[in-house]
Design a protein around this motif. Structure first.
Motif, short mmCIF file in Angstrom:
data_model
loop_
_atom_site.label_atom_id
_atom_site.label_comp_id
_atom_site.label_asym_id
_atom_site.label_seq_id
_atom_site.Cartn_x
_atom_site.Cartn_y
_atom_site.Cartn_z
N LEU A 194 0.83 -1.20 0.00
CA LEU A 194 0.00 0.00 0.00
C LEU A 194 0.86 1.25 0.00
O LEU A 194 1.77 1.39 0.82
N SER A 195 0.55 2.17 -0.91
CA SER A 195 1.22 3.47 -0.92
C SER A 195 0.21 4.53 -0.47
O SER A 195 -0.99 4.41 -0.71
N GLY A 196 0.72 5.57 0.19
CA GLY A 196 -0.16 6.64 0.62
C GLY A 196 0.61 7.87 1.02
O GLY A 196 1.78 7.79 1.40
N ASP A 197 -0.07 9.04 0.93
CA ASP A 197 0.59 10.28 1.32
C ASP A 197 -0.15 11.00 2.45
O ASP A 197 0.11 12.18 2.71
N GLY A 198 -1.06 10.27 3.14
CA GLY A 198 -1.78 10.90 4.24
C GLY A 198 -2.40 9.86 5.15
O GLY A 198 -2.50 8.68 4.81
N ILE A 199 -2.84 10.33 6.32
CA ILE A 199 -3.49 9.43 7.27
C ILE A 199 -4.92 9.19 6.84
O ILE A 199 -5.50 9.96 6.07
N SER A 200 -5.51 8.12 7.33
CA SER A 200 -6.90 7.82 7.01
C SER A 200 -7.82 8.84 7.67
O SER A 200 -7.71 9.13 8.87
N ASN A 201 -8.72 9.43 6.89
CA ASN A 201 -9.62 10.45 7.43
C ASN A 201 -11.08 10.18 7.10
O ASN A 201 -11.94 11.05 7.22
N GLU A 202 -11.37 8.94 6.69
CA GLU A 202 -12.74 8.58 6.35
C GLU A 202 -12.89 7.07 6.41
O GLU A 202 -11.95 6.32 6.15
N GLY A 203 -14.08 6.60 6.78
CA GLY A 203 -14.35 5.17 6.77
C GLY A 203 -13.77 4.45 7.97
O GLY A 203 -13.38 5.05 8.97
N VAL A 204 -13.72 3.13 7.86
CA VAL A 204 -13.24 2.29 8.95
C VAL A 204 -11.77 2.57 9.25
O VAL A 204 -10.97 2.81 8.34
N GLU A 205 -11.43 2.57 10.53
CA GLU A 205 -10.03 2.78 10.91
C GLU A 205 -9.20 1.56 10.48
O GLU A 205 -9.58 0.42 10.75
N PRO A 206 -8.06 1.78 9.85
CA PRO A 206 -7.25 0.64 9.38
C PRO A 206 -6.80 -0.27 10.52
O PRO A 206 -6.69 -1.49 10.32
N SER A 207 -6.56 0.27 11.69
CA SER A 207 -6.10 -0.55 12.81
C SER A 207 -7.13 -1.60 13.21
O SER A 207 -6.79 -2.65 13.76
#
Length: 233
Positions: free
Chosen positions: A137-150
């Motif tokens: 997984l690539s990304g440039d920001g923290i999750s800010n919507e939907g289910v928490e990845p943890s």
């Protein structure tokens, strides 16, 4: 002979795997914080990384299956290149070309990492014959919507899916720590840091090298062949 040459030699003399050793899902961030130039850097860099001689050799030897998913906000994740057998170098080159020309699906939505992981996790139902299941997984920001990845870590671990990440810290200087604490899961899971999109191509190449060689290899003798583990970088 350095470690890379040792690994290349071991792959060259080893017979191809009889069955799929690795199912690798490439999950690419196309959220609103990624502009068109940065999207192009990601896709071109990923294609170049797949063409790296050691990466391509390892994927073909492993009879790997690859797919690509674009992800952004909640309910906006799409498999744009379905599972493809890496049964030869022509297949790998065709997949790399498909990555280079993959049309961007979304442009202006949020960052739903948990949703991306859920969608990708479900896709592994189609490749049960593969020994290892891995999300890159690539990304440039923290999750800010939907289910928490943890919240998905327990299920991912139970299903034997490893999640590695590349943190593109263009505007989020603590993103590596966030990914480490909330996203990655599995034995040997790791985060690679790119200081910005400019660094992405080289960092994704090194990440792929680590995923398709180090994570599958141990310094051991099996059926009269050696498999070399690369040193950590």
């Amino acid at each position: 002979m350095n470690a890379l040459r040792c690994l290349a030699f071991s792959l060259a003399v080893a017979p191809p795997a009889a069955a799929c050793d690795l199912a690798l899902a490439l999950a690419v961030d196309v959220s609103g914080s990624v502009d068109s130039r940065e999207y192009r850097i990601q896709m071109d860099g990923l294609a170049a990384g797949l063409r790296d001689p050691i990466v391509s050799e390892a994927l073909v030897r492993a009879r790997a299956k690859l797919m690509l998913i674009q992800w952004t906000g909640a309910s906006r994740q799409q498999v744009t290149i379905p599972w493809t057998d890496m049964d030869g170098f022509d297949a790998l080159e065709a997949f790399a070309q498909a990555v280079e020309t993959d049309h961007r699906v979304w442009r202006n939505f949020s960052t739903a990492i948990g949703e991306a992981l859920e969608t990708t996790m479900a896709a592994f139902d189609a490749v049960p014959d593969c020994t290892r299941h891995l999300i890159d997984l690539s990304g440039d920001g923290i999750s800010n919507e939907g289910v928490e990845p943890s919240r998905l870590r327990r299920e991912l671990r139970a299903r034997g899916i490893t999640v590695n990440a590349i943190a593109i810290e263009e505007s989020e200087p603590d993103l590596t720590a966030y990914f480490f604490e909330n996203v990655i899961v599995g034995d040997g899971a790791f985060v690679v840091t790119a200081a910005g999109f400019r660094d992405y191509p080289e960092r994704i190449r090194k990440k792929l090298l680590r995923e398709v060689t180090q994570q599958t290899a141990r310094l051991r003798r099996t059926d009269e062949r050696f498999v070399i583990t690369l040193p950590s970088r």
